[in-house]
Design a protein around this motif. Structure first.
Motif, short mmCIF file in Angstrom:
data_model
loop_
_atom_site.label_atom_id
_atom_site.label_comp_id
_atom_site.label_asym_id
_atom_site.label_seq_id
_atom_site.Cartn_x
_atom_site.Cartn_y
_atom_site.Cartn_z
N ASN A 376 60.74 41.10 -17.35
CA ASN A 376 60.20 39.89 -17.95
C ASN A 376 61.12 38.70 -17.70
O ASN A 376 60.68 37.60 -17.35
N THR A 385 58.97 29.91 -15.12
CA THR A 385 58.10 29.78 -16.28
C THR A 385 58.73 30.47 -17.49
O THR A 385 59.46 31.47 -17.34
N LYS A 387 56.85 31.74 -19.97
CA LYS A 387 55.95 32.81 -20.37
C LYS A 387 55.26 33.38 -19.12
O LYS A 387 54.13 33.00 -18.80
N THR A 389 53.15 35.74 -16.65
CA THR A 389 51.96 36.55 -16.85
C THR A 389 52.28 38.02 -16.57
O THR A 389 53.35 38.35 -16.01
N ALA A 390 51.35 38.89 -16.98
CA ALA A 390 51.55 40.31 -16.72
C ALA A 390 51.68 40.59 -15.24
O ALA A 390 52.47 41.45 -14.82
N GLN A 392 52.86 38.52 -12.94
CA GLN A 392 54.17 38.05 -12.49
C GLN A 392 55.27 39.02 -12.89
O GLN A 392 56.21 39.28 -12.13
#
Length: 448
Positions: A376, A385, A387, A389-390, A392
């Motif tokens: 993450n 970023t 946040k 994404t799943a 990424q």
């Protein structure tokens, strides 16, 4: 038996002779004369009718004989034609079978399904990180002025055998000749490419460049969407097994229409099927109200068949003239390469990967000596970023595990309570702290 009839004068009626008998004085003789005359005329008319009927009969007989003879001749011709067609079909069937057995595009089920290499043969790439696979077109897309021709020119140098790699990835040289279709602003492309070949004459010689490279300047000889065989024909005319299309908008008119996109894709596939490798330069559409960077394949301009027929699509993004631009692998033959930051050298025309310490996974791992990094955290840095994404996060995890295979990172489950999605497993630099500068080794407070 044929009766010759002389019809000359048959329609001429002899003048009526006057009756020599006075009807009043010799009524019987007069009546006998009239009766004789009428009988003679009736005989003449009957003879005339018989002659006409005989002529009609003879004509019908001749016609019947002619039709019978022609029918026989036509029957003979039809039989001969049918026999010839049967013989021709047999010969063609034998020839077609022989050609099918030898055709490069035809494979038996076992070899087609079971004899696959573990990774596609790469023209540009290494291992599973493939930017351009053999037998699949590579599209380099982006807005104006971000270096599409610059990257294409470096690939041109590499496939011509002048240099061995582009952006750190090896490139396979061509086997025959390279054809560069400089259709979009050819003089500007010529200046850009010339910078990259400034030292080529001294290094490899003018005669080598003259033999290996061919350039087409200006509009193509045919619209490749309307004439799908035109692209392959042009490559074969110049003996080229690699073709650069600069750019797609000049290769076919009306690329936003599906029939045009499908037509060009057919031209592309015909060339690929015959062993011609293809690099295409193309443009993007504005995917947002502010003209922001496209984040998927839908940001490429034109019909969906343009990207559907490509094996790999690379997006270059930045403002015109930017020395550092984004390099995103939108469509991949195997692994996704990058995203990368690419630095263009305006003097030499060459490019290299720009390593940003804030986004380089290895630098991040070395900074976090004690705690390591999670997928993450790596995704947040790689994709800039807060946040990710799943998707990424999963891409970052694949990249981290690839570095583990290369021996640069180690992977282990988290035991210090740093759980949560993307945080369970952590990665650490495989190199000991003694390999790193003191400034990196002592910085374990890097914000994740």
């Amino acid at each position: 038996m044929t009766v010759d009839i002389d019809w000359e004068g048959m329609d001429t009626v002899a003048p009526e002779e006057p009756n020599p008998f006075d009807p009043d004085r010799h009524p019987e003789e007069h009546a006998a004369w009239e009766k004789q005359t009428a009988s003679a005329r009736a005989q003449v008319e009957a003879a005339r009718v018989r002659q006409r009927e005989e002529l009609v009969r003879q004509r019908e007989e001749r016609k019947a004989r002619y039709l019978e003879e022609e029918t026989e001749r036509e029957l003979i011709r039809l039989k001969a034609r049918a026999a010839a067609q049967a013989t021709y079909d047999e010969e063609q069937a034998v020839l077609a079978k022989a050609q099918a057995d030898d055709a490069a595009r035809v494979h038996d089920g076992a070899s087609f399904l079971l004899d696959l290499p573990p990774t596609p043969p790469a023209l540009w790439g290494k291992g599973e990180d493939i930017l351009w696979a053999r037998g699949e077109a590579l599209m380099i897309a982006g807005p104006q002025g971000v270096g599409k021709t610059t990257i294409a020119g470096q690939l041109l140098r590499a496939v011509a055998g002048i240099s061995g790699e582009v952006l750190g990835f090896p490139v396979e040289p061509c086997e025959q000749r390279v054809l560069y279709l400089a259709m979009d602003r050819p003089e500007q492309a010529r200046r850009n490419l010339a910078r990259m070949f400034a030292d080529a004459e001294e290094e490899i010689g003018r005669s080598y460049l003259a033999e290996v490279l061919r350039f087409w300047s200006g509009p193509p000889p045919t619209d490749f969407a309307a004439d799908p065989a035109g692209l392959l024909r042009l490559a074969q005319q110049h003996g080229a097994d690699v073709v650069f299309v600069d750019s797609l908008k000049d290769a076919a008119v009306g690329l936003s229409k599906d029939e045009v996109g499908a037509g060009y894709n057919r031209a592309r596939q015909l060339a690929l099927a015959e062993g011609v490798q293809i690099v295409e330069l193309h443009h993007v559409v504005k995917s947002g109200a502010d003209g922001g960077k496209p984040n998927n394949i839908n940001g490429i301009y034109g019909s969906t068949w343009l990207t559907s027929g490509c094996g790999s699509v690379v997006l270059l993004w930045g403002d015109p003239g930017d020395p550092v631009i984004d390099f995103t692998h939108l469509k991949q033959p195997m692994n996704e390469v990058g995203p990368l930051r690419v630095l263009h050298n305006r003097e030499t025309g060459l490019s290299e990967v720009f390593h940003n310490e804030d986004t380089d996974v290895m630098v991040l791992a070395r900074r976090c000596v004690t705690d390591g990094i999670s997928a993450n955290e790596a995704a947040g840095r790689i994709f800039s970023t807060e946040k990710p994404t799943a998707a990424q996060v999963e891409k970052a995890r694949r990249k981290l595990r690839e570095l583990v295979k290369q021996g640069l990172l180690t992977e282990r489950a988290e035991t210090g309570g740093k759980g949560g999605r993307g945080h369970g497993t952590r990665w650490f630099a495989a190199a000991p702290a003694s390999w790193m500068p003191d400034s990196e080794a002592s910085d374990d407070r890097h914000e994740r």
